[in-house]
Design a protein around this motif. Sequence first.
Motif, PDB file in Angstrom:
ATOM      1  N   LEU A  49       1.816  -3.925   9.063  1.00  0.00           N
ATOM      2  CA  LEU A  49       2.066  -4.633   7.806  1.00  0.00           C
ATOM      3  C   LEU A  49       1.979  -3.678   6.620  1.00  0.00           C
ATOM      4  O   LEU A  49       2.815  -3.739   5.696  1.00  0.00           O
ATOM      5  CB  LEU A  49       1.059  -5.775   7.637  1.00  0.00           C
ATOM      6  N   GLN A  60       5.092  -1.708   6.516  1.00  0.00           N
ATOM      7  CA  GLN A  60       6.211  -2.497   6.011  1.00  0.00           C
ATOM      8  C   GLN A  60       6.191  -2.575   4.489  1.00  0.00           C
ATOM      9  O   GLN A  60       7.245  -2.500   3.837  1.00  0.00           O
ATOM     10  CB  GLN A  60       6.171  -3.910   6.613  1.00  0.00           C
ATOM     11  N   TRP A  97       9.499  -6.234   3.820  1.00  0.00           N
ATOM     12  CA  TRP A  97       8.360  -7.016   3.338  1.00  0.00           C
ATOM     13  C   TRP A  97       8.766  -8.182   2.442  1.00  0.00           C
ATOM     14  O   TRP A  97       8.275  -9.302   2.600  1.00  0.00           O
ATOM     15  CB  TRP A  97       7.363  -6.118   2.603  1.00  0.00           C
ATOM     16  N   SER A 139       8.012  -9.965   6.978  1.00  0.00           N
ATOM     17  CA  SER A 139       7.088  -9.593   8.046  1.00  0.00           C
ATOM     18  C   SER A 139       6.546 -10.787   8.827  1.00  0.00           C
ATOM     19  O   SER A 139       6.169 -10.651   9.997  1.00  0.00           O
ATOM     20  CB  SER A 139       5.911  -8.794   7.457  1.00  0.00           C
TER      21      SER A 139
END
Length: 436
Positions: A284, A287, A342, A347
């Motif tokens: 994450l 991203q 993102w 995500s």
Amino acid sequence: MGNDKADVSRQPAINRRDTLKGAVATLAAAKSLLPCGAFAQNAGPETTKAALGYIALTDSAPLIIAKERGLFAKHGLPDVEVLKQASWGATRDNLVLGGANNGIDGAHILTPMPYLITTGKVTQNNAPTPMYILARLNLDCQGISVANEYKDLKATAKADALKAAFAKKKAEGKEVKVAMTFPGGTHDLWLRYWLAAAGIDPDKDVSTIVVPPPQMVANMKVGNMDAFCVGEPWNEQLVNQGIGYTACATGEIWAKHPEKALGMRADWVDKNPKAAIALTAAVLEAQQWCDKNENKAELAEIVGRRQWFNVPTTDIIGRLKGDINYGNGRVEKGTKQLMKFWRDHASYPFKSHDAWFIVEDMRWGKLDSKTDVKALVDKVNREDLWRTAAKSISVPAKDIPASTSRGKETFFDGKVFDPDQPLAYLKSLAIKRAEV
């Protein structure tokens, strides 16, 4: 007997799920008491390693960046390997093997593949290998490209002009070949949707063939195919080499559509729940970095390196930013077709999106038409782990969807997918293999 086996195997999976959910809840509670960043150092994941596969496609960037920028290490996983796979078939085979047997534990993967592998539809002897989806890796930025033979037809998202051309070629005794990267995968489904919307049956009017992404351009160069669907940078490279043109970016078929996922073997996640959350958190963060405009040039340079893609930056950067030279005189700058890592909740693995992929695979006979869509999505999609990982890195509430559904989705041809009524959508489609 097959049903009996399925029933017997389901109960342990549910027990493991309950145990895992309990562990996740306990973990989240414990973690809330720790200062930011203390989790990886103090609580510690169960393992420091994982073997992750990737294909040389721009949407694998979150895994590459998480490795290159030390984000796996930051979250207590310094020994994560990101390993190039020759094809999606090789990715599947290595996932079935598993990291403990010199395969891989997880991968940058076509979103439907964890479902096809979990159900055993694409594995040797149809043996199920349970998998989970922990995150989506991107939205948009795949392409459907056509050979220069059809350049004058100027095909777009509407492929109607190709119907007569393909029929004429077939009548002359020549084979019309359209290529995708894995049966039942995202590229297969975009290509089939595009053809069927124009009245072209992808199973009867053309030959649908499988070609690994990095081999698409070379195969079209020697005349092995009439059209293909693949992710970037291969559509852009095709145009840069003057071999064909892009009919459309897939975001022109379905705006802000889901694409790749972070898929992991279920047994790895069940055994290492803290490591799974840490791994997801690292991805994450990668991203978020990938999505910033100021990082796009560096991102293109990194993934283009010999050890990753071995592709010139010029073949990557344009569509990464939404600048598209379609190769037939159509050039557009700053479009909405950029790859999204993102923004727009790219995500988060919406369950409603996974439902669409399952229904489309039912449409084309890749999954049984009697598949319980919701039950299968609930088995594979682990958006609960995504939420825990997101909270662990202090993702703002606005970036965490309130619902597991993005609601109704509308396609370029006016078709609407209502995730609450998936079979109604399936019945509305004129060309299909499923009997509903």
